[in-house]
Design a protein around this motif. Structure first.
Motif, PDB file in Angstrom:
ATOM      1  N   GLU A   1       3.430   5.833  -4.633  1.00  0.00           N
ATOM      2  CA  GLU A   1       3.152   4.454  -5.026  1.00  0.00           C
ATOM      3  C   GLU A   1       4.091   3.553  -4.245  1.00  0.00           C
ATOM      4  N   PRO A   2       3.582   2.906  -3.178  1.00  0.00           N
ATOM      5  CA  PRO A   2       4.454   2.146  -2.276  1.00  0.00           C
ATOM      6  C   PRO A   2       5.200   0.996  -2.940  1.00  0.00           C
ATOM      7  N   LEU A   3       4.611   0.392  -3.970  1.00  0.00           N
ATOM      8  CA  LEU A   3       5.272  -0.751  -4.599  1.00  0.00           C
ATOM      9  C   LEU A   3       6.383  -0.353  -5.561  1.00  0.00           C
TER      10      LEU A   3
ATOM     11  N   ASN B   1      10.599  -2.222  -2.687  1.00  0.00           N
ATOM     12  CA  ASN B   1      10.384  -3.577  -2.182  1.00  0.00           C
ATOM     13  C   ASN B   1      10.019  -3.482  -0.703  1.00  0.00           C
ATOM     14  N   LEU B   2       8.867  -4.029  -0.345  1.00  0.00           N
ATOM     15  CA  LEU B   2       8.332  -3.881   1.005  1.00  0.00           C
ATOM     16  C   LEU B   2       8.582  -5.091   1.900  1.00  0.00           C
ATOM     17  N   ASP B   3       9.377  -6.043   1.437  1.00  0.00           N
ATOM     18  CA  ASP B   3       9.596  -7.272   2.208  1.00  0.00           C
ATOM     19  C   ASP B   3      10.217  -6.981   3.578  1.00  0.00           C
TER      20      ASP B   3
ATOM     21  N   ASP C   1       3.354  -2.113 -10.146  1.00  0.00           N
ATOM     22  CA  ASP C   1       4.600  -2.837  -9.877  1.00  0.00           C
ATOM     23  C   ASP C   1       4.309  -4.195  -9.253  1.00  0.00           C
ATOM     24  N   PRO C   2       5.273  -5.109  -9.289  1.00  0.00           N
ATOM     25  CA  PRO C   2       5.084  -6.415  -8.658  1.00  0.00           C
ATOM     26  C   PRO C   2       4.831  -6.298  -7.165  1.00  0.00           C
ATOM     27  N   LEU C   3       4.090  -7.245  -6.639  1.00  0.00           N
ATOM     28  CA  LEU C   3       3.732  -7.251  -5.222  1.00  0.00           C
ATOM     29  C   LEU C   3       4.919  -7.668  -4.366  1.00  0.00           C
ATOM     30  N   SER C   4       5.057  -7.022  -3.209  1.00  0.00           N
ATOM     31  CA  SER C   4       6.050  -7.414  -2.204  1.00  0.00           C
ATOM     32  C   SER C   4       5.472  -7.119  -0.832  1.00  0.00           C
TER      33      SER C   4
ATOM     34  N   CYS D   1      -0.900  -4.664 -12.758  1.00  0.00           N
ATOM     35  CA  CYS D   1      -0.392  -6.003 -13.040  1.00  0.00           C
ATOM     36  C   CYS D   1      -1.480  -7.035 -12.768  1.00  0.00           C
ATOM     37  N   THR D   2      -1.468  -8.115 -13.519  1.00  0.00           N
ATOM     38  CA  THR D   2      -2.441  -9.191 -13.312  1.00  0.00           C
ATOM     39  C   THR D   2      -2.359  -9.746 -11.898  1.00  0.00           C
ATOM     40  N   GLU D   3      -1.141  -9.831 -11.350  1.00  0.00           N
ATOM     41  CA  GLU D   3      -0.942 -10.360 -10.000  1.00  0.00           C
ATOM     42  C   GLU D   3      -1.748  -9.585  -8.975  1.00  0.00           C
ATOM     43  N   LEU D   4      -1.791  -8.259  -9.096  1.00  0.00           N
ATOM     44  CA  LEU D   4      -2.534  -7.446  -8.145  1.00  0.00           C
ATOM     45  C   LEU D   4      -4.032  -7.601  -8.335  1.00  0.00           C
TER      46      LEU D   4
END
Length: 214
Positions: free
Chosen positions: A80-82, A85-87, A115-118, A135-138
């Motif tokens: 799971e890449p997220l 942190n991928l920034d 997980d949260p997006l980055s 997550c809703t964001e995704l």
């Protein structure tokens, strides 16, 4: 700042699944996953401690070489890449490819969405699991929804996620893909029947496995 990441593998191949199936791509598979799907075909990626750390600059260099060789985009997957942190990785890839190959390489992310997006990816393939809701964001930001089907409960979950996406995304709704689990004849039958009767969904197959390519 993330200077290294646990890497299972990186390789230049063909995207075998979903909306970009059949296109040349460079894959970066990150280690670590606590989602724990029993049918997962990359269980070797679950433990970060089992894999070496590689610097983000080395990963960016490998990506640039693949782009020079013909890769149309880079896929960050897992595991799971997220969980990471991928920034910094995404920034390093973009800077290296523009500097050395004069190409702004698109970054595709394949995630369960827990997980949260980055990383500000250009394309998000969301593959949610019924035992670990995204997550809703995704849900709001994905361009592609891909649900793996093993049994009827997975199909019911796909319908549930579709309803949520219709409620949170009025515009720019993602492409909808149903993908049978590789060794599940029941999943295949359910997926085909669902697509036949629901034209908004498309069937995704793991074509790289049929072709016998990495």
């Amino acid at each position: 700042m993330t200077s290294t990441l646990p890497i299972v593998e990186s390789f230049h191949s063909i995207q075998g699944e979903g909306a970009h199936a059949g296109r040349s791509a460079f894959f970066i598979r990150l280690a670590s996953c606590n989602v724990g799907c029993h049918w997962c075909d990359t269980k070797n990626s679950w433990s970060a401690k089992s894999h070496p750390q590689l610097s983000i600059h080395e990963l960016a260099h490998k990506t640039t070489k693949a782009v020079t060789a013909g890769a149309a985009f880079v896929v960050i997957t897992g595991g799971e890449p997220l969980h990471h942190n991928l920034d910094e990785l995404s920034k390093a890839i973009r800077e290296a490819t523009v500097s050395k190959s004069k190409k702004n390489i698109p970054i595709h992310l394949e995630t369960s969405g827990v997980d949260p997006l980055s990383g500000s990816p250009n394309w998000i393939t969301l593959s949610p699991k019924r035992h670990a809701h995204p997550c809703t964001e995704l849900l709001e930001k994905c361009q592609e929804l891909k649900v793996i089907i093993h049994d009827q409960e997975d199909l019911d979950f796909a319908k549930y996620i579709e309803e949520i996406i219709l409620s949170v995304k009025r515009f720019n709704r993602p492409l909808l893909f149903i993908q049978p689990e590789w060794e599940s004849s029941k999943g295949q039958s359910l997926a085909i029947d669902h697509v036949k009767h629901n034209p908004q969904w498309k069937l995704s197959l793991q074509t790289h496995k049929w072709l016998g390519v990495h």
